[in-house]
Design an enzyme around this catalytic site. Structure first.
Site, PDB file in Angstrom:
ATOM      1  N   LYS A  32       0.886  -1.168   0.000  1.00 15.19           N
ATOM      2  CA  LYS A  32       0.000   0.000   0.000  1.00 15.19           C
ATOM      3  C   LYS A  32       0.919   1.211   0.000  1.00 15.19           C
ATOM      4  CE  LYS A  32      -1.867   2.878   2.385  1.00 15.19           C
ATOM      5  NZ  LYS A  32      -1.604   4.341   2.233  1.00 15.19           N
TER       6      LYS A  32
ATOM      7  N   GLU B 210       9.196   0.135  11.306  1.00 16.23           N
ATOM      8  CA  GLU B 210      10.255   1.144  11.250  1.00 16.23           C
ATOM      9  C   GLU B 210       9.578   2.481  11.470  1.00 16.23           C
ATOM     10  OE1 GLU B 210      13.341   0.492  11.134  1.00 16.23           O
ATOM     11  OE2 GLU B 210      13.384  -1.562  10.390  1.00 16.23           O
TER      12      GLU B 210
ATOM     13  N   CYS C  55      13.861   9.759   8.949  1.00 20.04           N
ATOM     14  CA  CYS C  55      13.764   9.228  10.315  1.00 20.04           C
ATOM     15  C   CYS C  55      15.103   9.318  11.021  1.00 20.04           C
ATOM     16  CB  CYS C  55      13.350   7.758  10.329  1.00 20.04           C
ATOM     17  SG  CYS C  55      12.145   7.333   9.124  1.00 20.04           S
TER      18      CYS C  55
ATOM     19  N   GLU D   7       9.644  14.371  17.028  1.00 26.44           N
ATOM     20  CA  GLU D   7      10.162  14.273  15.665  1.00 26.44           C
ATOM     21  C   GLU D   7       9.447  15.314  14.804  1.00 26.44           C
ATOM     22  OE1 GLU D   7       9.143  10.845  13.145  1.00 26.44           O
ATOM     23  OE2 GLU D   7      11.267  10.776  12.600  1.00 26.44           O
TER      24      GLU D   7
END
Ligand code: ADP
Ligand code: MG
Length: 503
Positions: free
Chosen positions: A194, A268, A303, A405
């Site tokens: 997806k 992740e 990331c 983040e």
């Protein structure tokens, strides 16, 4: 083997707009480019101009079902192929991707706003590298013989898990997808991916190219939104493994659904990666390392971006000045222009989110703010989602900019006096993805490397994902590893024990 009911260019296509239009409105299911069952689509924009460049098929649970059923049927014969033969087919895919690096680079630059020279081309090349690496690992799917009793032969064999559901984000979608599909396929699984709603085109082109080589149904792709298309993929009873890259928030949702089904997940998730700079470092090399570590060429949308930089006090002021000067010299502009170092933020939503963090940092009492580089002046880019990279100093540890983040071009730099104190500060984070240490004192460097809470620690370098090196975080940064042989064995196979009593 691709059945071509829909016209897409046979040869590499350097007209990224034409290619985007050709890929419009299609999933890839069972070796065919097909529209959504509902016939619905949603728009994809070029973030540098805000113009619509394509429509993507709007996937729903019925599309998920069609893709998973195709994958489940294909998996039976795919798993029967000798492992080295599967690897060889994936290696052929690597060659085909290599021949299409330039078109993929242009297409991903168009849909994500990532600069062609500094980011997009690098990503496309890495996809070929990852496919070629895993293509050579078919013969590593070995089991063991286990001592049990004199007249009993006891062995383990590696078996595939079945259909793998893979959900990917928009920041490096081609590479992050390659880390999932390549080991999954070589290990004998089939996959349904997806794609991220912001960036479905380049990954669809990769899927289409690979379907020219792979048997139909082995590699399927759906576009659509998380709750409507991602969630039913995770929940589908025939999906026997879920691999997800994205936010920690959605990672938890995905993990809960997989837990209900009792299927394994790899996650992740985010990061707030620290960079520790000691006064004895090689100064120029470390400044250059900080530039790549901050991932400002990707607008910080990484990331592993070094979003917290701790610098030993004697060189702190000089380091911040050198850093800001280097970022000032970087060129923001049209992602497709070879001169451009820094492209755009992906979407209005991310743009607003990053701006809120920057405004908050600017408003923080006593904080130092440096807005670097220059917004592009080109009238065609006036509506583009460009943000000047920001370097903050003197922010309190409690600031959201230090804790959360941001996924934007923002770095916080702090002075430190003591190795133990800086270790505590670096570990004071919900995340644990990556870290780097810059020093010529290996005694300190290695001591800290062992004590930093992160899945990947590098001393005097800060490279991105590399084939053959396990990649993946601890704490809220995720579960499981990618990019290595072990990741294929541990996350895409299970070990069956077979015992033969011949006494
Ligand atoms: P970001 O916030 O950077 O978009 P997300 O974690 O929201 O990161 O998205 C990563 C991927 O997860 C995307 O492909 C998105 O469509 C998908 N996703 C979002 N919500 C869900 C969900 N509830 N179930 C499954 N997939 C989801
Ligand atoms: Mg989201």
């Amino acid at each position: 083997m691709l059945d071509h009911p829909h016209a897409t260019p046979e040869a590499p296509c350097l007209d990224e707009r034409a290619l985007a239009r050709a890929l419009s409105g299609r999933h890839l299911i069972g070796g065919r480019l097909v529209p959504a069952g509902s016939g619905k689509t949603f728009p994809i924009h070029n973030p540098a101009t805000r113009q619509e460049v394509a429509q993507a098929a709007l996937g729903d649970a019925a599309d998920v079902d069609a893709a998973v059923e195709n994958a489940a049927t294909a998996q039976k014969s795919w798993a029967k192929l000798p492992a080295r033969k599967r690897g060889a087919l994936v290696a052929r895919c690597a060659e085909l991707i290599s021949a299409h690096v330039e078109e993929l680079a242009r297409l991903i630059a168009l849909e994500t706003g990532k600069a062609l020279r500094t980011e997009s081309r690098v990503e496309a090349n890495t996809v070929a590298d990852i496919l070629s690496f895993y293509g050579g690992l078919g013969s590593e799917l070995k089991g063991e013989s286990v001592p049990f009793a004199p007249d009993v032969l006891s062995v383990t064999v590696r078996e595939p898990l079945g259909v793998v559901g893979a959900i990917i984000p928009w920041n490096v979608p081609m590479l992050l997808m390659a880390l999932k599909i390549a080991p999954a396929l070589v290990a004998g699984n089939t996959v349904v991916v997806k794609s991220a709603e912001e960036a479905p085109l380049a990954v669809l082109r990769i899927c289409e190219l690979m379907n020219r080589i792979l048997p139909p149904g082995c590699f399927n792709m759906l576009s659509g939104f998380g709750p409507e298309c991602g969630a039913p993929l995770v929940a589908h009873p025939k999906v026997r493994k879920v691999t997800f890259t994205g936010s920690a928030e959605v990672g938890r949702i995905v993990s809960r659904t997989a837990a209900e089904k009792l299927v394994p997940v790899t996650l992740e998730l985010g990061g707030k990666s620290p960079m520790l700079v000691f006064a004895d470092c090689d100064f120029d090399k470390t400044v250059a390392g900080a530039i790549t570590s901050m991932r400002f060429t990707r607008q910080g949308q990484s990331c592993t971006a070094a979003s917290r930089i701790y610098v030993e006090r004697p060189i702190f002021a000089r380091f911040v000045d050198a850093l800001a000067a280097r970022v000032d010299a970087m060129v923001m502009g049209d992602p497709l222009d070879e001169k451009t170092d820094i492209g755009t933020i992906i979407s209005q939503e991310q743009f607003d989110k990053v701006r809120r963090y920057i405004d908050e940092g600017r408003a923080s009492e006593g904080a130092g703010t440096r807005a670097c580089s220059r917004l592009p002046q080109d009238a065609a880019l006036r509506e583009g989602l460009f943000i000047q990279p920001h370097i903050f100093t003197d922010l309190p540890n409690s600031s959201r900019l230090v804790q959360e983040e941001i996924f934007g071009p923002v770095t916080c730099v702090f002075p430190f006096d003591d190795a133990q104190a800086v270790l505590a500060a670096a570990n004071d984070s919900e995340y644990g993805l990556a870290a780097s240490i810059w020093t010529n004192n290996l005694r300190i460097g290695l001591d800290l490397a062992h004590r930093l809470e992160a899945g990947l620690v590098q001393i005097n370098q800060n490279l991105v994902v590399q084939a053959n090196l396990s990649y993946g975080g601890v704490k809220s940064s995720g579960l499981g590893k990618e990019a290595s042989l072990e990741s294929m064995l541990e996350h895409f196979t299970h070990k069956k024990t077979i015992m033969v009593n011949y006494g």
